[in-house]
Design a protein around this motif. Structure first.
Motif, PDB file in Angstrom:
ATOM      1  N   ALA A  88      26.080  39.746  43.595  1.00  0.00           N
ATOM      2  CA  ALA A  88      26.317  38.967  43.195  1.00  0.00           C
ATOM      3  C   ALA A  88      28.126  38.163  42.787  1.00  0.00           C
ATOM      4  O   ALA A  88      27.941  36.808  42.882  1.00  0.00           O
ATOM      5  N   THR A  89      27.938  39.072  41.943  1.00  0.00           N
ATOM      6  CA  THR A  89      29.707  38.702  41.048  1.00  0.00           C
ATOM      7  C   THR A  89      30.485  38.788  42.717  1.00  0.00           C
ATOM      8  O   THR A  89      31.243  38.078  42.143  1.00  0.00           O
ATOM      9  N   LEU A  90      31.232  39.238  43.345  1.00  0.00           N
ATOM     10  CA  LEU A  90      31.786  38.759  44.378  1.00  0.00           C
ATOM     11  C   LEU A  90      31.329  37.913  45.216  1.00  0.00           C
ATOM     12  O   LEU A  90      32.017  36.569  45.259  1.00  0.00           O
ATOM     13  N   SER A  91      30.063  37.061  44.929  1.00  0.00           N
ATOM     14  CA  SER A  91      28.995  36.147  46.019  1.00  0.00           C
ATOM     15  C   SER A  91      30.180  34.823  44.877  1.00  0.00           C
ATOM     16  O   SER A  91      30.947  33.415  45.114  1.00  0.00           O
ATOM     17  N   TYR A 103      35.373  48.070  43.403  1.00  0.00           N
ATOM     18  CA  TYR A 103      35.271  47.803  44.366  1.00  0.00           C
ATOM     19  C   TYR A 103      36.548  48.234  46.049  1.00  0.00           C
ATOM     20  O   TYR A 103      37.039  49.017  45.257  1.00  0.00           O
ATOM     21  N   HIS A 104      36.016  48.565  46.630  1.00  0.00           N
ATOM     22  CA  HIS A 104      36.298  48.954  47.842  1.00  0.00           C
ATOM     23  C   HIS A 104      37.889  48.033  48.789  1.00  0.00           C
ATOM     24  O   HIS A 104      37.937  46.706  48.881  1.00  0.00           O
ATOM     25  N   MET A 148      47.717  45.508  50.208  1.00  0.00           N
ATOM     26  CA  MET A 148      47.219  46.604  48.711  1.00  0.00           C
ATOM     27  C   MET A 148      45.857  46.326  48.024  1.00  0.00           C
ATOM     28  O   MET A 148      46.888  46.323  46.988  1.00  0.00           O
ATOM     29  N   TYR A 149      44.773  45.897  48.178  1.00  0.00           N
ATOM     30  CA  TYR A 149      44.398  45.182  47.539  1.00  0.00           C
ATOM     31  C   TYR A 149      43.718  46.303  45.940  1.00  0.00           C
ATOM     32  O   TYR A 149      43.155  44.906  45.122  1.00  0.00           O
ATOM     33  N   GLU A 352      39.912  58.848  46.678  1.00  0.00           N
ATOM     34  CA  GLU A 352      38.991  57.921  46.629  1.00  0.00           C
ATOM     35  C   GLU A 352      39.160  56.907  46.672  1.00  0.00           C
ATOM     36  O   GLU A 352      40.444  56.658  45.386  1.00  0.00           O
ATOM     37  N   ASP A 353      38.794  55.378  46.774  1.00  0.00           N
ATOM     38  CA  ASP A 353      39.977  54.683  47.395  1.00  0.00           C
ATOM     39  C   ASP A 353      39.337  53.374  47.083  1.00  0.00           C
ATOM     40  O   ASP A 353      40.284  52.131  46.761  1.00  0.00           O
ATOM     41  N   TYR A 354      38.441  53.458  45.713  1.00  0.00           N
ATOM     42  CA  TYR A 354      38.332  51.915  44.625  1.00  0.00           C
ATOM     43  C   TYR A 354      39.015  52.453  43.481  1.00  0.00           C
ATOM     44  O   TYR A 354      37.915  52.612  42.721  1.00  0.00           O
TER      45      TYR A 354
END
Length: 532
Positions: A88-91, A103-104, A148-149, A352-354
């Protein structure tokens, strides 16, 4: 569009840390968000466990505010809440200025709310040093468009270990005059002896030769019985990789082990264990709490012969007499002549990527970047992961000793540090004395040195990053494949009935659900990863 970071939190589910929340004076003449003292304000979302409380981490929060000369608005959300709210947060586009462990790279590809850190590295000297020391770290977060986000985090070289180990009750083995089994046939003989010869000596037939963990029906979870694939020569990587969804690599070619004969061998092996009563018949569906309780024994008496877990701590901590009975052993080969290998999750255990992401519309970008670089400094990383001098002391350059109390806190106590939820980098230059958990994990991994060497290049690197389009296709296929495969596999393990006709139908069904398509897509991104 991303929400401005200084806005008051409207989402009730996100628990603001009241003691540290800044009273905002509104926007300045240059439309920059400032607090009542004129300092820039940066909002940070941090995902924590329920045992962590940012309001108790004043040494960390004050350090970061001093480094950025700004005010930080902390917004804390625990794992359970975040699992429910993330989509919901991303939307909605309502992302904070900075987000820790939220976030990944796949999220950032799908939702264009985040800044590209590659454009900011000249302002992030500590991050640059991190990526130079650990080039795979950059590879694991670099998306196919070269951006690279997110920034990864690195727990340190002591955590380059798999958590997927096979333990045996060595006390029982010695008491019965048995040797460590090296093949499945020998393992069956050991389990039969454990079942019938009262190795715990209490006069009761209460021994469980192999405590089989339940199946995660969404993928191969930690300590899955399918780790016995390593006995067949297929390398698993169940800490965190596409291996959890069937993918593996052999001689540079990507495949799915769930349609291979080795997977069928493991199903038949596990069914024999159930059929002979070496594991409880309800093993695959039992509550995890029942599994964990069985490992601890009964009033100081061990009742389990074999189990897959990370360290002996699973059998008891401190001076536990039960835990002292267990040793890790290499994976027994499925048959004579087969070269068994070991789970290859070492890189996934350390990276870890996030770690952190930054909103593309962050208002006070310079202050936000200073916060990030402070997080990736040695001082900031140590402070975030281990806490203040009450929990860790500095002995000299890059050398620290961790207070033993760090590892023995009450399960319900609020911890004044982020521990494994931190964003930062424990450099390979750093020596940490007293990290008993990491030492145990590393020592346990050492048992598998020969089997890890036998893996060679047959592992999936952590730098595989599919495009958003391919990730969506893969994810949709995985949902269908795992649902069908694991439901049928569990039925065969528990009740039997696997024959050539049913196996061939199973394989054809999985191929129809996208196994071949996923193999092709992963092959493409595996090949790209090798170029990084």
């Amino acid at each position: 569009m991303a929400r401005r970071g200084v806005a008051k939190r409207a989402a009730a589910a996100l628990a603001a840390v009241g003691a540290m929340s800044m009273v905002l004076a509104g926007c300045g003449a240059d439309d920059t968000a400032v607090d009542e003292n004129g300092k820039p304000v940066v909002s940070i979302l941090v995902q924590t466990s329920q045992q962590q409380d940012m309001s108790t981490m004043t040494d960390l929060t004050e350090f970061l505010e001093a480094e950025c000369d700004c005010s930080i608005e902390w917004n804390q959300v625990d794992d359970t809440q975040w699992a429910q709210q993330k989509s919901a947060t991303l939307s909605s586009g309502s992302v904070d200025d900075l987000s820790i462990r939220a976030y990944h790279p796949a999220d950032a590809q799908k939702y264009q709310y985040f800044a590209d850190f590659k454009e900011e590295l000249d302002k992030l000297p500590n991050v640059e040093a991190f990526l130079e020391e650990q080039p795979d770290a950059e590879g694991m977060v670099t998306t196919p468009d070269g951006k690279m986000y997110t920034l990864p985090r690195y727990f340190g070289q002591e955590y380059k270990a798999s958590g997927q180990h096979l333990f045996i009750n060595k006390t029982w083995l010695d008491k019965l005059g048995l040797q460590v089994p090296t093949t499945w046939d020998e393992l069956f003989d050991v389990m039969e002896a454990f079942k019938t010869q009262d190795p715990n000596g209490n006069g009761q037939a209460d021994e469980i030769p192999y405590a089989m963990r339940n199946l995660d029906m969404t993928g191969m979870g930690w300590w899955s019985p399918f780790l016995f694939l390593n006995s067949t020569g297929i390398t698993t990587q169940f800490n965190n990789s596409p291996s959890r969804y069937g993918q593996y690599v052999k001689d540079g070619k990507i495949g799915n082990y769930m349609v291979e004969d080795e997977y069928r061998e493991v199903i038949e092996f596990l069914h024999t264990i159930i059929e002979k009563g070496y594991s409880p018949k309800d093993s695959l569906t039992q509550e995890s709490s029942k599994y964990y309780a069985s490992l601890q024994g009964d009033n100081g008496v061990a009742t389990v012969g074999l189990a897959i877990t990370n360290t002996t701590d699973a059998f008891g901590t401190g001076d536990s007499a039960v835990a002292a009975q267990y040793e890790a052993i290499p994976w027994p080969a499925s048959s004579e002549g087969v070269t068994a290998v070991a789970d290859y999750s070492q890189d996934a255990g350390a990276f870890e990527d996030y770690g952190v992401a930054m909103s593309a519309e962050v208002k006070n970008k310079d202050a936000a970047l200073k916060i990030i670089d402070a997080m990736y400094s040695e001082e900031g990383s140590i402070l975030a992961k281990y806490g203040n001098s009450d929990w860790i002391t500095k002995d000299g350059d890059h050398t620290y000793t961790i207070n033993p109390d760090y590892f023995t806190q009450d399960a319900n106590a609020k911890t004044p540090y982020l521990a494994d939820r931190f964003a930062g980098w424990i450099s390979d230059e750093v020596t940490l004395n007293g990290d008993t958990g990491a030492e145990k994990l590393k020592n346990t991994d050492a048992v598998y040195a020969d089997q890890l060497a036998a893996v060679g290049d047959n592992y999936l690197p952590i730098t595989i990053v599919p495009s958003d389009e391919d990730s969506t296709t893969i994810s949709n296929n995985v949902a269908n494949i795992m649902s069908a495969a694991l439901t049928q596999s569990a039925s065969w393990i528990q009740d039997g009935g696997l024959d050539d006709a049913s196996w061939n139908a199973f394989v054809e069904n999985l191929k129809g659900l996208g196994v071949d398509e996923n193999n092709e897509l992963y092959q493409k991104w595996y090949d790209e990863a090798l170029k990084k």
